[in-house]
Design a protein around this motif. Sequence first.
Motif, PDB file in Angstrom:
ATOM      1  N   VAL A  20       0.842  -8.502  -6.926  1.00  0.00           N
ATOM      2  CA  VAL A  20      -0.075  -9.049  -5.917  1.00  0.00           C
ATOM      3  C   VAL A  20      -1.681  -8.527  -6.206  1.00  0.00           C
ATOM      4  O   VAL A  20      -2.495  -9.447  -6.529  1.00  0.00           O
ATOM      5  CB  VAL A  20       0.107  -8.954  -4.385  1.00  0.00           C
ATOM      6  N   ALA A  21      -1.667  -7.285  -6.270  1.00  0.00           N
ATOM      7  CA  ALA A  21      -2.852  -6.578  -6.897  1.00  0.00           C
ATOM      8  C   ALA A  21      -3.761  -7.035  -7.924  1.00  0.00           C
ATOM      9  O   ALA A  21      -4.848  -7.542  -7.825  1.00  0.00           O
ATOM     10  CB  ALA A  21      -2.945  -5.052  -6.851  1.00  0.00           C
ATOM     11  N   ARG A  22      -2.682  -7.075  -9.038  1.00  0.00           N
ATOM     12  CA  ARG A  22      -3.303  -7.601 -10.347  1.00  0.00           C
ATOM     13  C   ARG A  22      -3.785  -9.158 -10.201  1.00  0.00           C
ATOM     14  O   ARG A  22      -4.709  -9.585 -10.568  1.00  0.00           O
ATOM     15  CB  ARG A  22      -2.327  -7.485 -11.413  1.00  0.00           C
ATOM     16  N   SER A  23      -2.857  -9.905  -9.586  1.00  0.00           N
ATOM     17  CA  SER A  23      -3.211 -11.505  -9.357  1.00  0.00           C
ATOM     18  C   SER A  23      -4.329 -11.626  -8.717  1.00  0.00           C
ATOM     19  O   SER A  23      -5.225 -12.382  -8.839  1.00  0.00           O
ATOM     20  CB  SER A  23      -1.902 -12.242  -8.980  1.00  0.00           C
ATOM     21  N   PHE A  24      -4.524 -10.924  -7.415  1.00  0.00           N
ATOM     22  CA  PHE A  24      -5.779 -11.074  -6.680  1.00  0.00           C
ATOM     23  C   PHE A  24      -7.032 -10.814  -7.497  1.00  0.00           C
ATOM     24  O   PHE A  24      -7.883 -11.523  -7.055  1.00  0.00           O
ATOM     25  CB  PHE A  24      -5.560 -10.167  -5.497  1.00  0.00           C
ATOM     26  N   GLY A  25      -6.966  -9.507  -8.199  1.00  0.00           N
ATOM     27  CA  GLY A  25      -7.853  -9.275  -9.111  1.00  0.00           C
ATOM     28  C   GLY A  25      -8.433 -10.549 -10.260  1.00  0.00           C
ATOM     29  O   GLY A  25      -9.673 -10.613 -10.268  1.00  0.00           O
ATOM     30  N   VAL A  26      -7.377 -11.032 -10.807  1.00  0.00           N
ATOM     31  CA  VAL A  26      -7.481 -11.969 -11.610  1.00  0.00           C
ATOM     32  C   VAL A  26      -8.271 -13.198 -10.878  1.00  0.00           C
ATOM     33  O   VAL A  26      -9.187 -13.861 -11.449  1.00  0.00           O
ATOM     34  CB  VAL A  26      -6.437 -12.478 -12.404  1.00  0.00           C
ATOM     35  N   LEU A  27      -7.728 -13.595  -9.907  1.00  0.00           N
ATOM     36  CA  LEU A  27      -8.217 -14.664  -8.998  1.00  0.00           C
ATOM     37  C   LEU A  27      -9.839 -14.470  -8.722  1.00  0.00           C
ATOM     38  O   LEU A  27     -10.452 -15.224  -9.054  1.00  0.00           O
ATOM     39  CB  LEU A  27      -7.435 -14.922  -7.855  1.00  0.00           C
ATOM     40  N   CYS A  28      -9.982 -13.290  -8.124  1.00  0.00           N
ATOM     41  CA  CYS A  28     -11.358 -12.998  -7.748  1.00  0.00           C
ATOM     42  C   CYS A  28     -12.405 -13.113  -8.949  1.00  0.00           C
ATOM     43  O   CYS A  28     -13.497 -13.551  -8.826  1.00  0.00           O
ATOM     44  CB  CYS A  28     -11.513 -11.725  -6.835  1.00  0.00           C
ATOM     45  N   GLY A  37       0.926  -1.133   0.035  1.00  0.00           N
ATOM     46  CA  GLY A  37       0.081   0.068   0.050  1.00  0.00           C
ATOM     47  C   GLY A  37       0.698   1.286   0.049  1.00  0.00           C
ATOM     48  O   GLY A  37       2.258   1.170  -0.160  1.00  0.00           O
ATOM     49  N   ARG A  38       0.238   2.415   0.126  1.00  0.00           N
ATOM     50  CA  ARG A  38       0.929   3.605   0.085  1.00  0.00           C
ATOM     51  C   ARG A  38       1.671   3.877   1.424  1.00  0.00           C
ATOM     52  O   ARG A  38       2.587   4.320   1.495  1.00  0.00           O
ATOM     53  CB  ARG A  38      -0.002   4.858  -0.284  1.00  0.00           C
ATOM     54  N   CYS A  81       1.909   1.365   4.187  1.00  0.00           N
ATOM     55  CA  CYS A  81       2.526   0.129   4.731  1.00  0.00           C
ATOM     56  C   CYS A  81       2.227  -1.068   3.834  1.00  0.00           C
ATOM     57  O   CYS A  81       1.511  -0.834   2.852  1.00  0.00           O
ATOM     58  CB  CYS A  81       1.972  -0.223   5.963  1.00  0.00           C
ATOM     59  N   ASP A  82       3.108  -2.218   3.690  1.00  0.00           N
ATOM     60  CA  ASP A  82       2.893  -3.409   3.130  1.00  0.00           C
ATOM     61  C   ASP A  82       2.192  -4.361   3.709  1.00  0.00           C
ATOM     62  O   ASP A  82       2.425  -4.769   4.852  1.00  0.00           O
ATOM     63  CB  ASP A  82       4.544  -3.996   2.711  1.00  0.00           C
ATOM     64  N   GLY A  83       1.167  -5.110   2.993  1.00  0.00           N
ATOM     65  CA  GLY A  83       0.674  -6.016   3.574  1.00  0.00           C
ATOM     66  C   GLY A  83       1.285  -7.363   3.928  1.00  0.00           C
ATOM     67  O   GLY A  83       0.823  -7.890   5.036  1.00  0.00           O
ATOM     68  N   ALA A  84       2.426  -7.451   3.406  1.00  0.00           N
ATOM     69  CA  ALA A  84       3.370  -8.332   4.120  1.00  0.00           C
ATOM     70  C   ALA A  84       3.823  -8.444   5.419  1.00  0.00           C
ATOM     71  O   ALA A  84       3.985  -9.320   6.018  1.00  0.00           O
ATOM     72  CB  ALA A  84       4.735  -8.549   3.105  1.00  0.00           C
ATOM     73  N   ASP A  85       3.660  -7.033   5.959  1.00  0.00           N
ATOM     74  CA  ASP A  85       3.984  -6.670   7.317  1.00  0.00           C
ATOM     75  C   ASP A  85       2.960  -7.582   8.114  1.00  0.00           C
ATOM     76  O   ASP A  85       3.360  -7.685   9.481  1.00  0.00           O
ATOM     77  CB  ASP A  85       3.964  -5.360   7.548  1.00  0.00           C
ATOM     78  N   PHE A  86       1.820  -7.735   7.634  1.00  0.00           N
ATOM     79  CA  PHE A  86       0.763  -8.406   8.291  1.00  0.00           C
ATOM     80  C   PHE A  86       0.549  -9.933   8.136  1.00  0.00           C
ATOM     81  O   PHE A  86      -0.399 -10.289   8.641  1.00  0.00           O
ATOM     82  CB  PHE A  86      -0.494  -7.480   8.253  1.00  0.00           C
ATOM     83  N   ALA A  87       1.371 -10.571   7.440  1.00  0.00           N
ATOM     84  CA  ALA A  87       1.325 -11.814   6.806  1.00  0.00           C
ATOM     85  C   ALA A  87       1.092 -12.913   8.189  1.00  0.00           C
ATOM     86  O   ALA A  87       0.430 -13.556   8.399  1.00  0.00           O
ATOM     87  CB  ALA A  87       2.246 -12.114   5.994  1.00  0.00           C
ATOM     88  N   GLY A  88       2.196 -12.484   9.052  1.00  0.00           N
ATOM     89  CA  GLY A  88       2.149 -13.362  10.394  1.00  0.00           C
ATOM     90  C   GLY A  88       0.933 -13.099  11.185  1.00  0.00           C
ATOM     91  O   GLY A  88       0.456 -14.193  11.491  1.00  0.00           O
TER      92      GLY A  88
END
Length: 78
Positions: free
Chosen positions: A47-55, A8-9, A11-18
């Motif tokens: 990730v954003a593009r891949s998540f959109g395609v998956l959804c 994100g602008r 923070c990174d979502g990876a920081d919340f993966a744990g």
Amino acid sequence: VLFAAKPGRRCDGADFAGEAVRRGASALLVDQPLAGLPVPQCVVPDVARSFGVLCANLAGRPMRTVRTVGVTGTNGKT
């Protein structure tokens, strides 16, 4: 449950993966491998593009049948 670690602008979502794994995420969608997490990780370049395609695919690709219209301009759109 899949956790998509989108950057994100601020923070990174990876920081919340744990935390996501501790709360029940069974897989991660990430842009780089994250060490120390005991769940499968799908590493993709965007990730954003891949998540959109998956959804879209999980929803049956609605954009193939839904007509979309855009209205541009400054005034008069209600």
